[in-house]
Design an enzyme around this catalytic site. Structure first.
Site, short mmCIF file in Angstrom:
data_model
loop_
_atom_site.label_atom_id
_atom_site.label_comp_id
_atom_site.label_asym_id
_atom_site.label_seq_id
_atom_site.Cartn_x
_atom_site.Cartn_y
_atom_site.Cartn_z
N ARG A 166 -31.39 0.16 -10.08
CA ARG A 166 -32.44 -0.45 -10.88
C ARG A 166 -33.74 0.34 -10.80
NH1 ARG A 166 -36.03 -4.75 -12.03
NH2 ARG A 166 -37.06 -4.70 -10.03
N TYR A 182 -22.45 -8.83 -14.63
CA TYR A 182 -23.05 -10.09 -15.06
C TYR A 182 -23.96 -9.99 -16.28
CZ TYR A 182 -26.75 -8.45 -11.84
OH TYR A 182 -27.68 -7.72 -11.18
N GLU A 195 -24.69 -19.08 -13.12
CA GLU A 195 -23.91 -18.06 -12.40
C GLU A 195 -24.35 -17.96 -10.95
OE1 GLU A 195 -24.57 -14.24 -14.19
OE2 GLU A 195 -24.30 -15.10 -16.17
N SER A 208 -35.90 -8.06 -13.87
CA SER A 208 -35.72 -8.79 -12.63
C SER A 208 -35.71 -10.28 -12.96
CB SER A 208 -36.87 -8.42 -11.70
OG SER A 208 -36.65 -9.01 -10.46
N LEU A 209 -35.80 -11.15 -11.99
CA LEU A 209 -35.79 -12.58 -12.28
C LEU A 209 -36.88 -13.29 -11.49
CD1 LEU A 209 -31.95 -13.31 -11.90
CD2 LEU A 209 -33.23 -13.36 -14.05
N CYS A 230 -7.88 -24.91 33.13
CA CYS A 230 -7.65 -25.19 31.71
C CYS A 230 -7.91 -26.68 31.44
CB CYS A 230 -6.21 -24.83 31.34
SG CYS A 230 -5.74 -25.40 29.70
N TYR A 260 1.95 1.99 -3.44
CA TYR A 260 0.78 2.51 -4.16
C TYR A 260 0.57 3.99 -3.78
CZ TYR A 260 -4.15 3.29 -5.25
OH TYR A 260 -5.33 3.82 -5.72
N CYS A 269 -4.32 -28.41 30.58
CA CYS A 269 -3.19 -28.61 31.48
C CYS A 269 -3.56 -28.48 32.95
CB CYS A 269 -2.08 -27.61 31.14
SG CYS A 269 -2.53 -25.91 31.50
N GLU A 273 -23.93 -6.26 -10.00
CA GLU A 273 -24.37 -6.13 -8.62
C GLU A 273 -23.33 -5.39 -7.79
OE1 GLU A 273 -27.32 -7.47 -8.54
OE2 GLU A 273 -27.84 -7.98 -6.47
N ASP A 296 -25.79 -11.32 -3.75
CA ASP A 296 -26.79 -10.65 -2.92
C ASP A 296 -26.38 -9.21 -2.64
OD1 ASP A 296 -29.12 -10.52 -1.58
OD2 ASP A 296 -28.48 -11.66 0.17
N LYS A 314 -33.33 -20.26 -5.89
CA LYS A 314 -33.02 -19.78 -4.54
C LYS A 314 -32.74 -20.95 -3.61
CE LYS A 314 -33.88 -15.22 -4.42
NZ LYS A 314 -34.84 -14.66 -3.56
N ASP A 316 0.84 -1.19 0.00
CA ASP A 316 0.00 0.00 0.00
C ASP A 316 0.87 1.24 0.00
OD1 ASP A 316 -2.08 -1.67 0.02
OD2 ASP A 316 -2.69 -1.31 2.09
N CYS A 352 1.43 -24.18 28.35
CA CYS A 352 0.31 -25.10 28.15
C CYS A 352 0.53 -25.89 26.86
CB CYS A 352 -1.00 -24.31 28.06
SG CYS A 352 -2.42 -25.36 27.72
N LYS A 383 -29.22 -18.83 -17.28
CA LYS A 383 -29.55 -17.95 -18.41
C LYS A 383 -29.33 -18.67 -19.73
CE LYS A 383 -27.81 -13.94 -15.89
NZ LYS A 383 -26.70 -13.00 -15.71
N CYS A 412 -5.87 -19.48 29.43
CA CYS A 412 -5.09 -20.36 30.29
C CYS A 412 -3.88 -19.55 30.75
CB CYS A 412 -4.64 -21.59 29.50
SG CYS A 412 -3.43 -22.58 30.39
N LYS A 435 -25.85 -16.08 -7.83
CA LYS A 435 -26.72 -14.92 -7.68
C LYS A 435 -26.17 -14.10 -6.51
CE LYS A 435 -31.56 -13.59 -7.53
NZ LYS A 435 -31.56 -12.65 -6.43
S1 IVH Z 1 -29.36 -11.19 -14.37
C1 IVH Z 1 -32.17 -10.19 -17.31
N1 IVH Z 1 -27.45 -12.28 -12.95
O1 IVH Z 1 -30.94 -10.64 -8.83
C2 IVH Z 1 -31.07 -10.18 -16.36
N2 IVH Z 1 -29.06 -10.95 -11.81
O2 IVH Z 1 -33.72 -11.31 -8.34
C3 IVH Z 1 -31.51 -9.87 -15.01
N3 IVH Z 1 -28.65 -10.70 -9.41
O3 IVH Z 1 -32.25 -7.67 -10.13
C4 IVH Z 1 -30.48 -9.95 -14.00
N4 IVH Z 1 -26.80 -11.92 -9.36
O4 IVH Z 1 -30.00 -7.57 -8.87
C5 IVH Z 1 -28.56 -11.51 -12.92
N5 IVH Z 1 -25.68 -13.28 -11.83
C6 IVH Z 1 -26.77 -12.51 -11.81
C7 IVH Z 1 -27.26 -11.92 -10.63
C8 IVH Z 1 -28.42 -11.15 -10.67
C9 IVH Z 1 -27.66 -11.18 -8.65
C10 IVH Z 1 -29.76 -9.88 -8.90
C11 IVH Z 1 -30.11 -8.67 -9.73
C12 IVH Z 1 -31.55 -8.87 -10.11
C13 IVH Z 1 -32.03 -9.78 -9.02
C14 IVH Z 1 -33.27 -10.54 -9.41
#
Ligand code: IVH
Length: 665
Positions: A138, A226, A115, A83-84, A405, A37, A408, A174, A119, A311, A34, A427, A287, A422, A117
């Site tokens: 989003r 992603y 992939e 979303s998914l 302890c 850097y 021992c 994300e 969080d 999930k 560091d 020990c 996907k 201890c 997911k």
């Molecule tokens: S793809 C059409 N890929 O999950 C593509 N989403 O529950 C839509 N998320 O809003 C997203 N990891 O915030 C995608 N590898 C991943 C992800 C991912 C986390 C989140 C993302 C999305 C939410 C849906």
């Protein structure tokens, strides 16, 4: 002339800093300390202060305090952020596959990309001509909030792209907070009496919505890319590879599969793997790989028909706490572990769970015989989450804290800290646990020398401390139960090999309080030899970035104990390497090589590229000869390129150049 030279130096410094930020924040593999850097940054700031009108917006110095303050105004996404949908079982996964097949021409070949997911929270990043221009959350999918100023501070996000990027790129991914950063943040907040965040996702969201980007900058956020909106390739997997080549952090854990059975295998495998990651995941995403197939399938409302999220069930289980086992660790601290009735938890059978310390037991009012809920969130070792008090029968027994302890029999102390220790400086547990640590993977990495073998060696009286390991011989080893000739030989050669480890491993292995693997590496890189480190006083140590007073004091104290000095002396006599000789330059393939640049490179300025080459030990020359090792050719390259072709000199482009400079080859 003076100005030109200074500006060229600034450009080279920017390239250098970007390179090291990439190594540190994207690849998680820093090559400089560091402090080094910081020196680059200080120098760059000096020059930029001299010529403020020549500071580009994408300079690494401009991450915080860039021109625009966060305004959180509304931004309409170029294309909606989808979303998914969620699924929870194999049957639902099969149904998804059938829907996909039903929506595509009969007999189509379908590949899926699997992939993690992540969080955190979804963000769209816009790049114009390779430069980061805007970031938005989003929101409702069509309209999000402008968080550009805060996102700029996330250092795994490149401000300038590398490689062959399109004019317009819309990257989705994300923003998340790694677990260690989350824990550290909560500790700090608790210390200041502030509310703690419930989980890393909330912490990431809270950090991104700060009005002051300086605060966001301190929050150690990171970003996984992603998805590509505008600028995507024909296949999603190709887009992921492309994002990586542009300098983004892309999960290492993605996989292309060609059947739903393979997709399920991935989901099952990842279920075990994900708990060990340094960030939270709440599922796996599947996907359709081919973008033309994605287009045919389209979306229903906010969810695409070509992707879905699996999930994982919450990783919890209920069982009975049968007993508490107190163990002495290598620092002499007694730690309580719950002994449980066997129970299945996320694919493995669990019989023990950590209880951390006495306060934890008291706060949760844990009693022997209780029904307890255990979970595995994040940690590899499960922990007791809570007690089902309503199910008590009255038979449960309060926990008695040992006064002696268990190892021992000496008395234990409990000062004003949570830990019980201890009091016996000799020990046996200290020696044994210290040795287990010494040989462990992140320390001296001695293969075949795990806890069981160490315990056997200690019990047989063959070793007392780390230096004894190096005088073991085959005759002694084969006397040990279950140790054949072959294993004895393997163990001896693994021990011999560990003599050559770089100093950072040894420093970590010594088990100095507060010196973890990262601190050990910082110290090794800074001091280069144990001798130099031993000569350093607290002031000198604390002046190093990321080395606080506590660490400085601990190091100095450790090296003042005669038995420790004796151990170092004996390790030295045993031939254990005591210095740090690894250098960035020696490990780079350009080191010592003769390079010639010609033509206009797509993203790097000439001075910047040359600066990067020099920094890894290459020689840069103006003309091509037989002695030239590489010609780096850009657009409109002229006679130098022709000559290189004639002489058979290796010709590479900028992408290749960056790959090698970054140590990719
Ligand atoms: S793809 C059409 N890929 O999950 C593509 N989403 O529950 C839509 N998320 O809003 C997203 N990891 O915030 C995608 N590898 C991943 C992800 C991912 C986390 C989140 C993302 C999305 C939410 C849906």
């Amino acid at each position: 002339m003076y100005k030109e030279e200074r500006l060229a130096e600034a450009a080279a410094l920017r390239g250098e800093i970007r390179h090291h930020e990439y190594l540190y924040y994207v690849l998680d593999a820093p090559e400089i300390t560091d402090a080094e850097y910081d020196r680059f940054m200080v120098r760059l700031r000096e020059i930029e202060a001299e010529f403020p009108e020549d500071v580009p917006e994408d300079s690494p110095t401009q991450r915080v305090g860039g021109r625009a303050a966060p305004d959180f105004t509304q931004v309409t996404h170029l294309t909606p952020l989808l979303s998914l949908g969620n699924i929870f079982s194999f049957d639902e996964l099969k149904a998804f596959d059938e829907r996909v097949r039903g929506g595509l021409p009969k007999g189509s070949r379908i590949d899926y990309v699997m992939e993690p997911k992540i969080d955190g929270l979804a963000c769209s990043l816009i790049y114009e001509n390779g430069k980061f221009v805007r970031a938005a959350t989003r929101g409702d999918g069509s309209v999000g909030e402008n968080v550009t100023a805060n996102v700029r501070t996330i250092r795994s996000i490149p401000l300038v792209l590398t490689g062959d990027y399109p004019e317009l790129l819309d990257v989705r991914g994300e923003v998340y907070m790694p677990r260690h950063a989350f824990m550290k943040l909560n500790e700090e907040r608790a210390g200041k009496g502030e509310d703690e965040f419930a989980n890393p996702r909330n912490a990431a969201a809270g950090s991104l919505r700060q009005l002051d980007p300086n605060v966001t900058a301190k929050r150690s956020l990171s970003f996984f890319a992603y998805f590509v909106g505008d600028g995507a390739r024909e296949k999603h997997s190709e887009s992921l590879a492309m994002l990586k080549s542009f300098g983004f952090k892309v999960s290492e854990n993605y996989k292309v599969v060609s059947s739903i059975e393979e997709a399920w295998d991935y989901i099952e495998n990842f279920s075990a793997k994900r708990t060990a990651l340094s960030y939270d995941t709440d599922g796996a995403v599947i996907k359709v790989d081919a973008v033309y197939q994605q287009r045919i399938l389209g979306a229903t409302g906010k969810d695409p028909r070509w992707a879905i999220a699996f999930k994982y069930p919450p990783e919890q289980a209920e069982t009975t706490l049968e007993d508490i086992d107190w163990r002495v660790g290598r620092t002499g601290v007694l730690t309580p572990t719950a002994v449980l009735t066997l129970v299945k938890l996320s694919g493995s059978t669990v019989s023990r769970a950590t209880l951390h310390n006495v306060d934890f037991i008291r706060d949760k009012d844990i009693r022997i015989g209780d029904r307890v809920i255990i979970n595995k969130a994040g940690e590899i070792i499960p922990e007791v989450l809570r007690v089902e008090k309503g199910r008590r029968t009255g038979e449960e027994k309060e926990v008695t804290v040992p006064s002696l302890c268990p190892e021992c029999g000496w008395s234990v102390t409990r000062g004003n800290e949570t830990a019980i220790r201890c009091t016996n400086p000799h020990c046996p547990a200290l020696g044994r646990e210290g040795l287990i640590h010494f040989a462990s993977r992140d320390a001296m990495d001695i293969d075949g020398c795990g806890p069981a073998v160490i315990t056997q060696l200690v019990d047989a009286g063959l070793i007392c401390d780390a230096a004894d390991l190096f005088s073991l011989n085959k005759e002694d080893l084969v006397k040990i139960e279950r140790m054949g000739e072959k294993s004895a030989e393997n163990l001896l050669s693994a021990i011999a090999k560990s003599r050559e480890n770089e100093l950072d491993r040894l420093l970590f292995a010594l088990g100095i309080r507060h010196v973890g693997a990262k601190v050990a590496r910082t110290l090794a890189m800074e001091f280069k030899s144990i001798k130099n480190l031993m000569e350093a006083d607290e002031e000198r140590l604390a002046a190093i970035r990321n080395i606080g007073d506590k660490i400085a004091e601990s190091v100095v104290t450790w090296f003042s104990v005669p038995s420790n000095l004796d151990l170092i002396e004996r390790l030295k006599t045993a031939g254990v390497k005591m210095d740090f000789t690894q250098s960035v330059t020696e490990v780079n393939s350009f080191y010592g090589k003769a390079l010639v640049f010609t033509g206009t490179l797509p993203t790097l300025g000439r001075a910047e590229a040359q600066g990067m080459a020099l920094a890894v030990g290459a020689k840069v020359s103006g003309s091509v000869s037989r002695k030239t090792d590489y010609v780096i050719a850009g657009e409109d390259a002229g006679s130098k390129l022709t000559k290189a072709g004639q002489l058979g000199v290796k010709i590479i482009d900028e992408t290749e150049f960056l790959k090698i400079v970054r140590g990719g080859e």
